[in-house]
Design an enzyme around this catalytic site. Structure first.
Site, short mmCIF file in Angstrom:
data_model
loop_
_atom_site.label_atom_id
_atom_site.label_comp_id
_atom_site.label_asym_id
_atom_site.label_seq_id
_atom_site.Cartn_x
_atom_site.Cartn_y
_atom_site.Cartn_z
N TYR A 1 45.00 26.25 35.17
CA TYR A 1 43.80 26.08 34.36
C TYR A 1 43.65 24.66 33.81
CZ TYR A 1 42.81 31.05 34.75
OH TYR A 1 42.50 32.29 35.25
N HIS B 1 43.56 45.93 40.85
CA HIS B 1 44.07 44.55 40.85
C HIS B 1 45.59 44.44 40.78
CE1 HIS B 1 39.89 44.58 39.71
NE2 HIS B 1 39.78 43.33 40.10
N GLU C 1 33.91 34.72 38.12
CA GLU C 1 33.66 36.08 37.65
C GLU C 1 32.51 36.14 36.63
OE1 GLU C 1 34.92 38.38 39.25
OE2 GLU C 1 36.47 37.25 40.30
N HIS D 1 29.09 35.69 43.04
CA HIS D 1 30.17 35.10 43.85
C HIS D 1 29.58 34.40 45.08
CE1 HIS D 1 33.54 36.64 41.63
NE2 HIS D 1 33.30 37.91 41.88
N ARG E 1 41.16 36.01 34.55
CA ARG E 1 39.84 35.52 34.93
C ARG E 1 38.72 36.41 34.37
NH1 ARG E 1 40.52 35.94 41.26
NH2 ARG E 1 42.54 35.13 40.65
N TYR E 2 38.94 37.72 34.37
CA TYR E 2 37.88 38.63 33.90
C TYR E 2 37.77 38.60 32.38
CZ TYR E 2 38.36 40.44 38.65
OH TYR E 2 38.43 40.56 40.01
N HIS F 1 36.56 48.90 46.58
CA HIS F 1 36.43 48.01 45.42
C HIS F 1 35.53 46.83 45.78
CE1 HIS F 1 37.56 46.70 41.41
NE2 HIS F 1 37.38 45.50 41.89
N ALA F 2 34.51 46.59 44.98
CA ALA F 2 33.49 45.60 45.33
C ALA F 2 34.07 44.20 45.51
CB ALA F 2 32.42 45.58 44.24
N ARG G 1 46.16 59.32 39.22
CA ARG G 1 47.45 58.67 38.96
C ARG G 1 48.60 59.23 39.80
NH1 ARG G 1 43.92 57.46 35.70
NH2 ARG G 1 43.89 55.44 34.64
N HIS H 1 26.90 40.84 39.85
CA HIS H 1 28.22 40.20 39.78
C HIS H 1 28.62 39.69 41.17
CE1 HIS H 1 32.49 39.84 38.42
NE2 HIS H 1 32.73 40.11 39.69
N GLU H 2 28.49 40.54 42.17
CA GLU H 2 28.91 40.16 43.52
C GLU H 2 28.05 39.04 44.09
OE1 GLU H 2 31.71 41.02 44.62
OE2 GLU H 2 32.03 42.43 43.01
N TRP I 1 53.56 49.34 29.90
CA TRP I 1 52.10 49.39 30.09
C TRP I 1 51.44 50.12 28.92
CZ3 TRP I 1 47.99 47.61 32.56
CH2 TRP I 1 46.88 48.42 32.78
O1 X8Z Z 1 36.94 43.59 40.15
C1 X8Z Z 1 35.87 43.31 39.65
C2 X8Z Z 1 34.69 42.93 40.55
C3 X8Z Z 1 35.12 42.28 41.80
S1 X8Z Z 1 35.71 40.67 41.57
C4 X8Z Z 1 33.91 44.17 40.89
N1 X8Z Z 1 35.70 43.38 38.32
C5 X8Z Z 1 36.75 43.80 37.43
C6 X8Z Z 1 37.11 45.27 37.63
O2 X8Z Z 1 36.33 45.97 38.29
O3 X8Z Z 1 38.12 45.70 37.12
C7 X8Z Z 1 34.48 43.03 37.61
C8 X8Z Z 1 34.79 43.23 36.16
C9 X8Z Z 1 36.23 43.58 36.05
ZN ZN Z 2 34.23 39.41 40.86
#
Ligand code: X8Z
Ligand code: ZN
Length: 616
Positions: A223, A513, A411, A387, A522-523, A353-354, A186, A383-384, A485
């Site tokens: 939406y 994010h 997602e 996509h 979305r998640y 970050h994936a 942080r 998950h990936e 927060w």
């Molecule tokens: O960001 C993601 C993916 C990429 S779209 C790995 N996710 C969120 C996160 O990591 O915070 C998947 C679940 C939630």
């Molecule tokens: Zn994703």
């Protein structure tokens, strides 16, 4: 230009008349290239040409962004910024033009919907002038870069990247070490705060130019329903899922207190954020050993299986691809294997970050991910690829339909597939020698592992945007960002900060994010939808039995139904796409509740006599 009181009053009047805020007229004229009403053929022509122009610039921007995120340097950042400026300019002007055309009488409903899609096609809208565009795009790249290159240097001079800190948080059971890591990461975000608030200011103005109250209103309005209805639905889903979350929170808190002692546990019923095995306390499966200690053991450990079978990162991706092909979908293209990034390079900064990419809207699919060889990451790899398979399925659609039915669908797909990674599936792949015996303990262990990720996630998934909605609406000033927060963290998650946070802290910025400005509802939706998708695929596969035991592996029937949904893209409202697939036109929390029903009963039993709940 700040909106005057007069603007606000007129907005309210227009809103009363038209059901939604309309951009101040003066602004509309100033930024518009179109004034007179247009005919249906003229508008159709605009829709096609806008898609062609944006598509071309999109490919260029995506390539530049790929290079930037894979090799972060001053120069690659500038090159990505240049390409992104061009796209933002084009996308913004198309969106504003679409807004204007929407005032034309006599357009068909289908054309009106297409115009709405164009109006919503920019994720962070900019004011029209070139200076604002440049500033907004530069801030976006800078925030991403601060996050991706962030390091924490301990007192002994040893510096760590996020990925290594995450791994230590997953495995350490020393609360002092956990606190150090939690606070350490942080330290990366306070420099983001002023950039972030300027980004909000500019994007809000961009959203107002498109006819929305602010960026939050713009995001909520994507939406196929009004923004107000969307917020109300989100709250309703949360209320339905909340008893399950509260039962889990209560049990986990009790187990953590038993493990770490009363001294680390606040007496207000909350859990301190550093003890949950995850940097953001968004998924808790890394502490399943602590949660299960003394009660039962996990029947198998996927992380250990990967080690024993010497499965490397590429093998994990192959495993996930194998699931999709078992449903009848095509293997990934050769270029996927050549161009993807699976492991963190030691010699340069990358965005770890994936993410999954569709570079040319043809078949240049890739993932970029610093894969860790853990069971948790097996889910992320699925998950990936979800996509990538979605992107490939809707590529035949016209430009503005190339997208998932709504962002949550994108997602949810890969996660839904990963729900089929059951013990029986692992036996079928030869990764487990035999099925664990059928017992209540094994069922609870399997469900607990998953709930620690999926159920624990829900309130986190909800507050990420709830916080931003407040920020975008001007309800929180930059000085109040952090306190706002933690108020939400406490209220919804029952989680508290382990130490008082300084006035300059910017803890939301420590989550990808926020600097990357990716909306998060979305998640939240996806965590509910994926159980619906899973239930449906299991039904199509002809599975009889409890949902948690089902694997749709190998079911061509499930694959066919799924593919029909994916290839529809966003050609029709998501409610219809969902109804075509599942028979129901709304997110249905009951699928998740059904999946976890045995765990819920078990948790209620455990929690009997405990003081559950927390002071909000
Ligand atoms: O960001 C993601 C993916 C990429 S779209 C790995 N996710 C969120 C996160 O990591 O915070 C998947 C679940 C939630
Ligand atoms: Zn994703």
């Amino acid at each position: 230009m700040r909106p005057s009181k007069f603007d606000n009053r007129r907005d309210r009047m227009l809103k009363a008349a038209y059901g939604r805020a309309i951009a101040p007229l003066a602004l509309a004229v100033a930024t518009s290239t179109f004034a007179a009403p247009a005919t249906e053929p003229e508008v159709r022509e605009f829709i096609d040409s806008a898609g062609a122009r944006a598509g071309e610039l999109g490919v260029k921007a995506t390539r530049a962004e790929w290079v930037f995120q894979n090799f972060i340097t001053h120069d690659t950042q500038q090159m990505a910024v240049e390409a992104s400026k061009a796209l933002t300019t084009e996308g913004g002007s198309n969106a504003r033009e679409a807004r204007d055309y929407l005032a034309s009488p006599g357009l068909s409903p289908a054309t009106r919907r297409d115009l709405e899609l164009i109006r919503h096609s920019v994720s962070v809208p900019s004011p029209a002038d070139a200076r604002s565009i440049a500033e907004l795009v530069e801030i976006g790249a800078e925030l991403k870069s601060i996050y991706a290159t962030g390091k924490y240097c301990a007192e002994d001079g040893e510096c760590s990247v996020l990925r290594d800190m995450e791994l230590r948080m997953a495995n350490s059971r020393d609360s002092d070490e956990l606190l150090e890591l939690w606070q350490g990461w942080r330290q990366v975000s306070p420099p983001m705060r002023d950039l972030y608030s300027r980004q909000v200011e500019l994007a809000n103005k961009g959203a107002r130019d498109l006819g929305y109250v602010d960026l939050g209103d713009y995001w909520r309005s994507r939406y196929d329903m009004s923004g107000e209805a969307f917020s109300a639905d989100m709250e309703r889903y949360w209320q339905e899922a909340k008893p399950l979350y509260e039962a889990l929170q209560c049990h986990v808190r009790d187990r953590l207190e038993a493990f770490y002692g009363e001294a680390v546990m606040p007496d207000d019923g909350t859990i301190p954020a550093h003890l949950l095995g995850n940097m953001w306390a968004q998924g808790w499966s890394n502490i399943e050993d602590v949660v299960m200690e003394g009660a039962f053991e996990a029947p198998y450990d996927l992380t250990r299986i990967l080690e024993e079978r010497e499965m490397d990162e590429e093998a994990m991706v192959k495993m996930a691809e194998g699931f999709f092909t078992s449903l009848g979908l095509e293997p990934l293209p050769e270029t996927f294997w050549e161009r993807s990034l699976f492991t963190r390079p030691e010699d340069r900064d990358v965005v770890c970050h994936a993410s999954a990419w569709d570079v040319d809207a043809k078949d240049d699919l890739r993932i970029k991910m610093c894969i860790q060889r853990t069971g948790e990451e097996v889910r992320v790899v699925h998950h990936e690829l979800g996509h990538n398979y979605y992107q490939r399925a809707y590529n035949e659609q016209p430009y503005y339909y190339r997208g998932s039915a709504n962002a949550g669908f994108h997602e949810a797909l890969g996660d839904a597939i990963a729900l089929s990674v059951t013990p029986a599936y692992l036996v079928e792949l030869g990764l487990l020698d035999q099925l664990p015996e059928t017992s209540e303990a094994n069922t609870i262990a399997q469900l607990m592992n998953l709930a620690l990720d999926k159920v624990a996630f829900l309130p986190f998934g909800y507050i990420m945007d709830k916080w931003r909605w407040q920020v975008f609406a001007g309800e929180l000033t930059p000085e109040e960002y952090n306190a706002g927060w933690w108020k939400l963290r406490r209220e919804y998650q029952g989680i508290s900060s382990p130490v008082a946070r300084g006035a300059d802290a910017f803890d939301p910025g420590a989550k990808y994010h926020i600097p990357a400005n990716v909306s998060y509802s979305r998640y939240f939706q996806a965590h509910l939808l994926q159980f619906q998708f899973h239930r449906e695929m299991c039904e199509k596969a002809g599975f009889k039995g409890p949902l948690y035991a089902c694997s749709a592996y190998g079911s061509k029937a499930a694959g066919e139904a799924l593919n029909a949904m994916l290839s529809a893209g966003r050609s029709v409202p998501w409610q219809q796409t969902l109804a075509d697939f599942t028979g129901k036109d709304d997110v249905d929390v009951s699928a998740m509740l059904e999946y976890f029903a045995p765990l819920k009963s078990w948790l209620d039993e455990q929690n009997r006599g405990r003081q559950c709940g927390w002071e909000a």
